[in-house]
Design an enzyme around this catalytic site. Structure first.
Site, PDB file in Angstrom:
ATOM      1  N   THR A  35       0.858  -1.310  -0.055  1.00  0.00           N
ATOM      2  CA  THR A  35       0.096   0.023   0.110  1.00  0.00           C
ATOM      3  C   THR A  35       0.723   1.284   0.072  1.00  0.00           C
ATOM      4  OG1 THR A  35      -1.510   1.537   1.498  1.00  0.00           O
ATOM      5  CG2 THR A  35      -0.312  -0.413   2.533  1.00  0.00           C
TER       6      THR A  35
ATOM      7  N   TYR B 257      -1.062   0.507  10.836  1.00  0.00           N
ATOM      8  CA  TYR B 257      -1.551  -0.456   9.717  1.00  0.00           C
ATOM      9  C   TYR B 257      -0.215  -0.424   8.672  1.00  0.00           C
ATOM     10  CZ  TYR B 257      -3.308  -0.765   4.830  1.00  0.00           C
ATOM     11  OH  TYR B 257      -3.896  -1.367   3.738  1.00  0.00           O
TER      12      TYR B 257
END
Ligand code: NAP
Ligand code: G4F
Length: 341
Positions: A130, A154
């Site tokens: 990501t 995250y």
């Protein structure tokens, strides 16, 4: 010719549903790997006509944090391709659940990689990496060489998996790739993410089913593409002769405020802004009614302020050609929400 077998984890999520549809179109045998739940969410798969088991489509149980689960599935099926899309994918929640997030997003990925290394080394592995991993770098456009400086649990958990994926490629010569995907949305986007929240709320406000849309930081920039285009890129990465990592993005970036303005324009609502900071409001210029308010609870302890990706490598090597831009993405999401509500 024998059909290729692909396992897709995170099959109940946004990308999982589109990827499975794509692989079936390409004549794969696809196994949708879902975790056990009291109420397994297969609504996205169902709406794509993927409800029942067929000769090419089946479902299997996978809990990413359970090594034996991953190992059994991989050693039994020895798939040609394994797409790992499963994750605790909501950045804000990762601040409240950092340990759980790390279990799933880091150790869960290691469970898959170890299973492949030990039981099915010919399986190609895709890891859903990501743009969050960049944090707030100095560069204003990010590519495969830009340094990572994650600023959420995250992003840290995903960076661990990014490196493990690279390591398994280098150390064990496995076919492992990282897709460094920037934000991608669709009518299947979860309700907690800002694009879906904005569009769903505006549609409900327009239809007098909701009074206010509460938002956090309006000034962060995101590079938003369409999930349908992005699953094409995942597949292309897995068809290359040599495994490598790729940035997938549009190269354009907009603020959350821009997204609200463009969505309201598509919905024929006229929104203007006044005030600043927590006191800023968005109001309907025809009725003068306040419809957007800022609420502290939607701010994050640390924010990625600016994301803009450079997809040159993917365009050159994968011949990846996205079909959507921001306005056609918004149109697709608004049309779906107008039909739903
Ligand atoms: P999503 O809609 O939130 O889907 C996440 C999926 O992971 C769901 O199917 C979920 O199952 C599953 N999952 C969560 N924890 C699990 C566990 N412990 N074991 C097995 N499955 C588990 O996410 P998405 O937007 O499709 O994104 C797909 C992947 O790409 C994610 O890894 C995400 O982090 C990454 N990514 C997304 C974007 C984006 O903008 N969408 C950008 C870059 C990277 P349940 O339905 O049971 O919860
Ligand atoms: O839609 P978001 O929650 O997405 P975010 O945090 O960028 O993460 C998404 O993209 C990542 C790729 O870059 C993925 F890896 C990740 O899995 C996920 O798919 O928030 C976007 C922006 C943030 O700056 C946030 O602070 O919108 C801002 N925002 C403002 N108000 C809000 C809100 N975000 C949410 N979710 N809700 C709000 O009310």
């Amino acid at each position: 010719m024998k059909k290729k077998v692909a396992i897709v984890t995170g099959a109940s999520g946004q990308d999982g549903a589109y990827l499975i549809k794509l692989l079936l179109k390409k004549n794969y045998k696809v196994v949708a790997a879902l975790r056990r739940n009291s109420n397994i969410n297969t609504s996205r798969l169902t709406s794509l006509g993927l409800e029942h088991v067929t000769s090419n489509f089946s479902k299997a149980e996978i809990e990413l944090t359970e090594f034996t689960n991953c190992a059994n599935l991989i050693s039994k099926l020895k798939p040609s391709e394994f797409y790992n899309l499963a994750a605790q994918s909501f950045v804000k929640t990762s601040f409240d659940q950092p340990i759980y997030t790390t279990h799933v997003n880091s150790l869960g990925v290691l469970n898959c990689l170890e299973s492949i290394r030990n039981f099915s080394p010919k399986t190609k592995f895709y890891q859903a990496s990501t743009s969050e991993m960049y944090g707030n770098p100095i560069n204003k456009i990010m590519n495969e060489k830009t340094e990572f400086a994650p600023i959420s649990p995250y992003a840290v958990s995903k960076l661990y998996s990014y490196h493990m994926t690279k390591l398994y490629r280098q150390a064990y010569n496995l076919f492992c790739v990282n897709g460094i995907l920037f934000n991608h949305e669709s009518p299947f986007r979860g309700q907690e993410f800002v694009t879906q929240k904005i569009i769903t709320s505006l549609v409900k406000i327009k239809k007098n089913k909701q009074k206010f849309l509460l938002l956090g930081n309006l000034d962060s920039y995101r590079d938003w593409g369409h999930a349908k285009d992005y699953v094409d890129a995942m597949w292309l990465m897995m068809q290359q002769k040599k495994p490598s990592d790729y940035v997938i993005s549009t190269g354009k970036t907009y603020t959350i405020r821009d997204f609200v303005n463009r969505s309201s324009k598509y919905l024929k609502m006229n929104i203007a802004w006044k005030g600043s900071g927590l006191n800023e409001i968005g109001y309907d210029t025809r009725t003068n009614k306040e419809i957007i308010k800022i609420n502290k609870q939607f701010y994050r302890p640390a924010e990625v302020n600016y994301l803009r990706g450079d997809p040159t490598k993917a365009k050159k090597e994968l011949k990846w050609r996205p079909k959507y831009n921001l306005d056609s993405l918004i149109a697709d999401m608004c049309d779906a929400a107008l039909e739903k509500y």
